[in-house]
Design a protein around this motif. Structure first.
Motif, mmCIF file in Angstrom:
data_model
loop_
_atom_site.group_PDB
_atom_site.id
_atom_site.type_symbol
_atom_site.label_atom_id
_atom_site.label_comp_id
_atom_site.label_asym_id
_atom_site.label_seq_id
_atom_site.Cartn_x
_atom_site.Cartn_y
_atom_site.Cartn_z
ATOM 1 N N GLY A 174 7.342 25.317 36.581
ATOM 2 C CA GLY A 174 7.886 26.545 36.871
ATOM 3 C C GLY A 174 7.427 27.432 38.147
ATOM 4 O O GLY A 174 6.590 26.628 38.736
ATOM 5 N N SER A 175 7.539 28.616 38.187
ATOM 6 C CA SER A 175 7.103 29.300 39.359
ATOM 7 C C SER A 175 5.784 29.541 39.086
ATOM 8 O O SER A 175 5.199 29.597 38.005
ATOM 9 N N PRO A 176 4.732 29.750 39.824
ATOM 10 C CA PRO A 176 3.213 30.072 39.594
ATOM 11 C C PRO A 176 3.030 31.507 39.050
ATOM 12 O O PRO A 176 3.976 32.168 39.059
ATOM 13 N N TRP A 199 5.604 27.698 32.784
ATOM 14 C CA TRP A 199 5.516 29.414 32.941
ATOM 15 C C TRP A 199 7.199 29.742 32.944
ATOM 16 O O TRP A 199 7.984 29.429 33.535
ATOM 17 N N GLY A 218 -0.630 25.986 39.161
ATOM 18 C CA GLY A 218 0.546 25.913 40.144
ATOM 19 C C GLY A 218 0.060 26.482 41.519
ATOM 20 O O GLY A 218 1.166 27.101 42.168
#
Length: 355
Positions: free
Chosen positions: A190-192, A352, A171
């Motif tokens: 999703g977020s990293p 994630w 990500g």
């Protein structure tokens, strides 16, 4: 039949069809045709055919169709059955023609194929280590130390044991040596993960039947379990073989329970987090072995300190949802497992969920 009961299928034909459909959904139509071709063996007198249709146990839980599919693919890789190339490449439209071919192949190579039914497939996939790397970044973000002793059970050929030599793009968060010939960048959802700096002070594994990547025959057997349509996976195995030939991973032949008990009893280096990890193998362990590992981890966790933490990273299949879930727990302070991500079984994508 609902997915939550599919592993308990008792019907061999239903199990074969389910496995074929699963291959189709995963983008392997040629492999699906080969698996469906097993149905042509019902009236065959070949010993392999008789064993398939008199399977003792739950054929999908035992991965029986995938065992023999690996053996059949091996005949293509060794050059013994070049006729299979057209099937895997999608150049044989008729399932009847594939049925005839599979029956001919099994009967011609009966003695050679029979041993492939003796054990489950070993699908040692480097793409799964993206989940491991994300978990280590999460742990190093203030939960444990950032230096790790990596201990993998069910390590097979040690492809994921070598993860410290791989380069990851998770990500947008990058970790691992820039020059690695193994570059792993799953589709990130999703977020990293946290952008932590991590390092490995040791990396070892265990397996009851380890595969030596420096042995051409054993490496070819491992490749046989990869569906030929999965060209990216083949490339990753080739990269792992090249890395292993330069410096083989250290894999000990030992029962997983015995090995975990031995390893967690060793004196731990200060400032280093000891990690027990595994992926897509827990279901193959007897309940007794699972319980021994859980007990050993709980006991070692009770003795862990902030200076010498312990962690357990698992990427395993949820048998109810069929999601492949990344769960992590650590001692002290993180004893309750955290569900950090869901992932593609071969590492194509990772969703994630962690902070």
């Amino acid at each position: 039949m609902a997915d939550d009961g599919v592993m308990d299928l008792a019907s061999i034909p239903e199990a074969i069809e389910w496995q074929a459909q699963h291959a189709e959904k995963a983008g392997a139509p040629g492999t699906a045709q080969v698996i469906r071709g097993l149905m042509a063996l019902q009236n065959s007198h070949a010993a392999t055919a008789r064993r398939i249709f008199a399977w003792q146990g739950l054929s999908l839980r035992d991965a029986m169709p995938l065992r023999i599919a690996g053996g059949i693919h091996n005949l293509l890789l060794t050059g013994e059955e070049p006729r299979l190339a057209d099937v895997y490449a999608g150049r044989v439209a008729s399932q009847d023609d594939v049925d005839t071919l599979i029956r001919e192949i099994v009967e011609a190579h009966d003695a050679q194929l029979m041993p492939w039914l003796d054990g489950p497939p070993q699908t040692n996939e480097a793409g799964r280590s993206a989940s491991f790397a994300a978990a280590l970044l999460w742990l190093a973000d203030g939960r444990t130390t950032a230096q790790f002793e990596w201990l993998e059970i069910g390590a097979s050929a040690g492809i994921n044991t070598m993860m410290g030599r791989y380069r990851y793009d998770l990500g947008g968060v990058k970790t691992g040596p820039n020059s690695s010939r193994m570059q792993i960048a799953p589709e990130w959802r999703g977020s990293p993960p946290p952008a932590s700096a991590i390092g490995f002070v040791d990396a070892r594994g265990s397996d009851i039947a380890p595969v030596d990547l420096t042995d051409e025959r054993q490496a070819l057997r491992l490749k046989s379990y990869v569906w030929p349509e999965a060209t990216g996976r083949m490339a990753r195995i080739d990269a792992a073989i090249a890395l292993a030939q330069r410096m083989p991973p250290e894999i000990e032949r030992m029962d997983a329970g015995d090995w975990v008990i031995k390893e967690v009893a060793r004196k731990q280096e200060a400032g280093v987090t000891r990690v027990i990890a595994h992926s897509i193998m827990w279901q193959y362990l007897p309940e007794f072995t699972q319980e021994r590992i859980e007990t050993a981890m709980e006991e070692a966790g009770a003795a862990a300190t902030a200076e010498s933490p312990l962690a357990h990273i698992a990427l395993e299949t949820n048998r109810e949802t069929f999601q492949h879930e990344l769960k992590v727990r650590y001692w002290p302070g993180g004893e309750v497992p955290q569900h950090l991500a869901n992932a593609h079984p071969h590492g194509a994508w990772l969703e994630w969920l962690g902070g």
